[in-house]
Scaffold this motif. Structure first.
Motif: not given
Lengths: 118, 113
Positions: A35-37, A43, A90-91, A112, B43
């Protein structure tokens, strides 16, 4: 039980340089997500793997982003060349079954990798 | 218009207060609703999961879904400083699909001791 491991935690690069992020999911989890946050946003899914195959990469900017999951365990996300708008966290996440668990919808996220592009 | 709207806050409350966090959405096809909690530089972690309309309670947390109004809420009773985090709502059209999971932008909550 060990959680999702990610490295590096922080990375600062200049635009047009390249960067790679690594993820090790929870042991036994078949499905892995990147995922991109972006700061102040939720996200956004970039890519989903089931074992070592890609299930969904429809939101991955393929001209500059690539990802692989060799042997169905670890995964690497690469950005080349980076742009200013790639600055984000970036998760990596994993789950037991394909997609979300039907009874909990639970994704297990790593801490992340924070990318700053100057 | 975004599919999921969430007030970004920041929201600051005294310890012991009742906190109400909300999301509105535009897609009536959403059926699965989740709340994730994200501590600073960590997260997200799943807090609550509900299907369709109704309430679900877990300790100090209550999730409420009103599909007719396209509105979901998370209530925190007797809030604690350890509840200080960003709360993300998330929703999906069907179970088992991360591709269809849409997150809100998050509400930053601070509980003051």
């Amino acid at each position: 039980e060990a959680g999702v491991a990610q490295s590096p935690r922080y990375k600062i690069i200049e635009k047009r340089q390249s960067v790679a992020f690594w993820c090790n999911p929870i042991s036994g989890h078949a499905t892995l997500y990147w995922y991109q946050q972006i700061l102040g946003q939720g996200p956004k899914l970039l890519i989903q793997f089931q074992n070592n195959g890609v299930v969904d990469d429809s939101q991955l900017p393929k001209d500059r982003f690539s990802a692989e999951r060799l042997k169905g365990v670890d995964s690497t996300l690469k950005i080349q060349p980076a742009k200013l708008e790639d600055s984000a966290v970036y998760l990596c996440a994993s789950s037991l079954a394909r997609g979300l668990a039907t009874n909990t919808g639970e994704l297990f996220f790593g801490e992340g990798s924070r990318l700053t592009v100057l | 218009q975004k599919e999921v709207e969430q007030d970004p806050g920041p929201l600051s409350v005294p310890e012991g207060a009742i906190v109400s966090l909300n999301c509105t959405y535009s897609n009536s096809a959403f059926q699965y609703f989740m709340w994730y909690r994200q501590y600073s530089r960590k997260g997200p972690e799943l807090l609550m999961y509900t299907y369709s309309s109704g309430n679900k309670e877990d300790g100090r947390f209550t999730a409420q879904v009103d599909k007719s109004s396209k509105y979901i809420s998370l209530f925190i009773r007797d809030s604690q400083p350890s509840d200080s985090a960003t709360y993300l709502c998330a929703m999906s059209r069907r179970a088992g699909s991360a591709r269809q999971l849409t997150f809100g932008s998050g509400t930053q909550l601070t509980v003051l001791p």
